[in-house]
Design a protein around this motif. Structure first.
Motif, PDB file in Angstrom:
ATOM      1  N   GLU A 144      28.240  36.693  41.890  1.00 57.27           N
ATOM      2  CA  GLU A 144      28.926  37.180  40.691  1.00 57.27           C
ATOM      3  C   GLU A 144      29.577  38.515  40.999  1.00 57.27           C
ATOM      4  OE1 GLU A 144      28.258  37.808  35.888  1.00 57.27           O
ATOM      5  OE2 GLU A 144      26.566  37.242  37.162  1.00 57.27           O
ATOM      6  N   ILE A 145      30.835  38.638  40.602  1.00 61.78           N
ATOM      7  CA  ILE A 145      31.584  39.873  40.805  1.00 61.78           C
ATOM      8  C   ILE A 145      32.199  40.263  39.468  1.00 61.78           C
ATOM      9  CG2 ILE A 145      33.355  41.060  42.145  1.00 61.78           C
ATOM     10  CD1 ILE A 145      33.207  38.810  44.186  1.00 61.78           C
ATOM     11  N   SER A 146      32.004  41.496  39.041  1.00 51.41           N
ATOM     12  CA  SER A 146      32.517  41.941  37.753  1.00 51.41           C
ATOM     13  C   SER A 146      33.281  43.249  37.895  1.00 51.41           C
ATOM     14  CB  SER A 146      31.370  42.113  36.745  1.00 51.41           C
ATOM     15  OG  SER A 146      30.415  43.034  37.228  1.00 51.41           O
ATOM     16  N   ASP A 147      33.956  43.622  36.815  1.00 51.51           N
ATOM     17  CA  ASP A 147      34.738  44.857  36.741  1.00 51.51           C
ATOM     18  C   ASP A 147      35.925  44.837  37.695  1.00 51.51           C
ATOM     19  OD1 ASP A 147      35.397  47.334  35.662  1.00 51.51           O
ATOM     20  OD2 ASP A 147      34.270  48.438  37.188  1.00 51.51           O
ATOM     21  N   PHE A 148      36.644  43.716  37.721  1.00 57.34           N
ATOM     22  CA  PHE A 148      37.894  43.682  38.474  1.00 57.34           C
ATOM     23  C   PHE A 148      38.871  44.693  37.889  1.00 57.34           C
ATOM     24  CE2 PHE A 148      37.102  38.984  39.612  1.00 57.34           C
ATOM     25  CZ  PHE A 148      36.586  39.332  40.844  1.00 57.34           C
ATOM     26  N   ALA A 149      39.728  45.230  38.760  1.00 59.95           N
ATOM     27  CA  ALA A 149      40.773  46.163  38.338  1.00 59.95           C
ATOM     28  C   ALA A 149      42.138  45.518  38.592  1.00 59.95           C
ATOM     29  CB  ALA A 149      40.632  47.480  39.097  1.00 59.95           C
ATOM     30  N   GLN A 150      43.186  46.341  38.537  1.00 59.04           N
ATOM     31  CA  GLN A 150      44.531  45.819  38.798  1.00 59.04           C
ATOM     32  C   GLN A 150      44.674  45.367  40.250  1.00 59.04           C
ATOM     33  OE1 GLN A 150      47.284  46.783  36.188  1.00 59.04           O
ATOM     34  NE2 GLN A 150      48.123  44.889  36.990  1.00 59.04           N
ATOM     35  N   VAL A 151      44.128  46.156  41.166  1.00 54.16           N
ATOM     36  CA  VAL A 151      44.188  45.842  42.597  1.00 54.16           C
ATOM     37  C   VAL A 151      42.759  45.815  43.132  1.00 54.16           C
ATOM     38  CG1 VAL A 151      45.000  46.587  44.864  1.00 54.16           C
ATOM     39  CG2 VAL A 151      46.470  46.870  42.852  1.00 54.16           C
ATOM     40  N   ASN A 152      42.387  44.679  43.731  1.00 50.92           N
ATOM     41  CA  ASN A 152      41.023  44.460  44.188  1.00 50.92           C
ATOM     42  C   ASN A 152      41.038  44.056  45.649  1.00 50.92           C
ATOM     43  OD1 ASN A 152      39.608  44.316  41.300  1.00 50.92           O
ATOM     44  ND2 ASN A 152      41.500  43.101  41.222  1.00 50.92           N
ATOM     45  N   VAL A 153      40.226  44.729  46.453  1.00 44.29           N
ATOM     46  CA  VAL A 153      40.197  44.466  47.886  1.00 44.29           C
ATOM     47  C   VAL A 153      38.773  44.090  48.288  1.00 44.29           C
ATOM     48  CG1 VAL A 153      40.684  45.369  50.186  1.00 44.29           C
ATOM     49  CG2 VAL A 153      42.050  46.135  48.234  1.00 44.29           C
ATOM     50  N   PHE A 154      38.651  42.983  48.999  1.00 44.46           N
ATOM     51  CA  PHE A 154      37.352  42.518  49.466  1.00 44.46           C
ATOM     52  C   PHE A 154      37.208  42.833  50.951  1.00 44.46           C
ATOM     53  CE2 PHE A 154      38.611  39.660  45.979  1.00 44.46           C
ATOM     54  CZ  PHE A 154      37.578  39.931  45.088  1.00 44.46           C
ATOM     55  N   VAL A 155      36.097  43.464  51.304  1.00 42.82           N
ATOM     56  CA  VAL A 155      35.799  43.778  52.693  1.00 42.82           C
ATOM     57  C   VAL A 155      34.430  43.201  53.025  1.00 42.82           C
ATOM     58  CG1 VAL A 155      37.190  45.868  52.655  1.00 42.82           C
ATOM     59  CG2 VAL A 155      34.763  46.015  52.094  1.00 42.82           C
ATOM     60  N   GLY A 156      34.096  43.196  54.303  1.00 41.74           N
ATOM     61  CA  GLY A 156      32.815  42.657  54.733  1.00 41.74           C
ATOM     62  C   GLY A 156      32.936  42.065  56.123  1.00 41.74           C
TER      63      GLY A 156
ATOM     64  N   GLY B 143      32.340  35.702  53.337  1.00 41.16           N
ATOM     65  CA  GLY B 143      32.839  34.980  52.170  1.00 41.16           C
ATOM     66  C   GLY B 143      34.095  35.540  51.546  1.00 41.16           C
ATOM     67  N   LYS B 144      34.806  36.424  52.242  1.00 38.93           N
ATOM     68  CA  LYS B 144      35.982  37.072  51.649  1.00 38.93           C
ATOM     69  C   LYS B 144      37.069  36.059  51.265  1.00 38.93           C
ATOM     70  CE  LYS B 144      36.607  39.762  55.191  1.00 38.93           C
ATOM     71  NZ  LYS B 144      35.437  39.305  55.977  1.00 38.93           N
ATOM     72  N   THR B 145      37.458  35.223  52.213  1.00 41.80           N
ATOM     73  CA  THR B 145      38.505  34.236  51.923  1.00 41.80           C
ATOM     74  C   THR B 145      38.019  33.222  50.887  1.00 41.80           C
ATOM     75  OG1 THR B 145      39.431  34.475  54.146  1.00 41.80           O
ATOM     76  CG2 THR B 145      40.060  32.514  52.925  1.00 41.80           C
TER      77      THR B 145
ATOM     78  N   VAL C  49      46.196  41.948  41.734  1.00 41.38           N
ATOM     79  CA  VAL C  49      46.197  41.660  43.163  1.00 41.38           C
ATOM     80  C   VAL C  49      44.760  41.529  43.667  1.00 41.38           C
ATOM     81  CG1 VAL C  49      46.866  42.501  45.453  1.00 41.38           C
ATOM     82  CG2 VAL C  49      48.377  42.890  43.485  1.00 41.38           C
ATOM     83  N   PHE C  50      44.534  40.485  44.462  1.00 45.96           N
ATOM     84  CA  PHE C  50      43.262  40.281  45.147  1.00 45.96           C
ATOM     85  C   PHE C  50      43.577  40.134  46.630  1.00 45.96           C
ATOM     86  CE2 PHE C  50      42.709  38.615  40.872  1.00 45.96           C
ATOM     87  CZ  PHE C  50      41.510  39.187  40.470  1.00 45.96           C
ATOM     88  N   ALA C  51      42.969  40.981  47.459  1.00 52.13           N
ATOM     89  CA  ALA C  51      43.292  40.975  48.889  1.00 52.13           C
ATOM     90  C   ALA C  51      42.026  41.136  49.710  1.00 52.13           C
ATOM     91  CB  ALA C  51      44.281  42.095  49.215  1.00 52.13           C
ATOM     92  N   THR C  52      42.116  40.763  50.992  1.00 52.75           N
ATOM     93  CA  THR C  52      41.016  40.987  51.932  1.00 52.75           C
ATOM     94  C   THR C  52      41.530  41.799  53.114  1.00 52.75           C
ATOM     95  OG1 THR C  52      41.392  39.042  53.336  1.00 52.75           O
ATOM     96  CG2 THR C  52      40.086  38.705  51.336  1.00 52.75           C
TER      97      THR C  52
END
Length: 328
Positions: free
Chosen positions: A18-30, A35-37, A268-271
């Motif tokens: 579960e992921i919450s509190d998305f903003a306008q631009v969200n970047v996933f790292v790890g 599981g980023k993609t 935007v959602f990016a990795t």
């Protein structure tokens, strides 16, 4: 902004996340295989009109390939994705196997297709819309997605790029792209479409220069900005956003992406794997061009079958990058 949160169950390698509190631009790292993609794919699937054809370079999703969507390749692990929108409405996508019948009874071994159920709640009211359809059925029988979505991964940089750019030029929106490209190469003064949908740059020479010979960095920035601008009032998903880009261009990229996201209401959602990419994002966020914190970074962590997302807002991102902490 489209989504505020997502809940993922039994999708790809993710048992529960579960992921919450998305903003306008969200970047996933790890780390690799965190599981980023898969999270990008889950967001796209949660948007509705279920389709995996653009994911990971799949030309077509067959029955066997559809197994890849389920955790441990087991369709008994019921796939469920729930997204919550900014207006508090929800969209829930569930996928379950449809078994071939044998002697009048359903077989528990042979999967003939996959049934998909989408349940949409409207705001905080009790109004609910339910859609049931089959994975292999014609698209015209599927519900429309909640929001316009664009998807960009390293292997589809030029897919439909000419068509998307043509629409942007027609709507006179290309100047923001030209401005960003000119910061990378000051000679660029214009972009145009030529014969057979070829894309050209005007760099002050007697003739236009094809974008294909301008270098991977220019093409990458062009593709990213075109996809963001093409998702007005929707979502743009960019896998490995910093690929093929020199660190010196990353601040230019983020400035243009954040500006376009804000101006055209694109989430935007990016990795990324790049520390330099995060540092550049911090610099742009620190400039406070938009008067608010519109950036979130989520570090995805995996321990065996357990996943979790650690949220890092703009202020903490600045502190952590200044201290040189490892956050990728």
């Amino acid at each position: 902004m489209a989504f505020t949160s997502i809940n993922i169950q039994n999708f790809r390698g993710i048992k529960s996340l579960e992921i919450s509190d998305f903003a306008q631009v969200n970047v996933f790292v790890g780390k690799n295989n965190s599981g980023k993609t898969s999270v990008l794919e889950a967001i796209c699937s949660g948007n509705g009109a279920y389709s995996q054809t653009a994911f990971r370079d799949m030309p077509e999703v067959t029955i066997n390939e559809a197994l890849l969507l389920f955790r441990k390749l087991d369709p008994q692990n019921r796939l469920r994705i729930q997204v919550q929108c900014q207006d508090n409405s929800m969209n829930i996508v569930e996928v379950e196997p449809l078994y071939a019948s044998s002697n009048g009874a359903a077989s528990n071994k042979v999967v003939k297709d996959y049934g998909i159920v989408q349940t949409r709640s409207v705001g905080t009211s009790t109004n609910v819309e339910r859609y049931d359809y089959v994975q292999s059925a014609d698209d015209e029988h599927h519900p429309q997605p909640l929001f316009l979505a664009s998807w960009l991964h390293p292997k589809n940089l030029t897919d439909q790029l000419d068509q998307l750019l043509s629409n942007i030029i027609e709507q006179k929106r290309e100047q923001s792209i030209i401005t960003a490209l000119a910061e990378v190469d000051a000679a660029i003064s214009d972009i145009r479409l030529g014969a057979q949908s070829a894309i050209y740059c005007d760099i002050g020479l007697p003739r236009l220069v094809p974008i294909s010979v301008m270098g991977d960095g220019i093409r990458r920035i062009l593709s990213i900005l075109v996809n963001v601008l093409s998702a007005e009032n929707g979502i743009a998903l960019v896998d490995e956003i910093s690929n093929d880009l020199h660190y010196s261009t990353l601040t230019i990229l983020w400035k243009a992406v954040l500006k376009a996201a804000k101006e055209f209401n694109v989430q935007v959602f990016a990795t990324t794997h790049s520390y330099e990419c995060l540092a550049a994002l911090t610099q742009v966020q620190e400039a406070n061009l938009f008067g608010e914190d519109i950036v979130r970074v989520f570090r995805l962590e995996r321990d065996g079958e357990e996943h979790r997302a650690v949220k890092i807002d703009g202020e903490n991102l600045r502190f952590m990058t200044q201290k040189g902490w490892e956050i990728r």
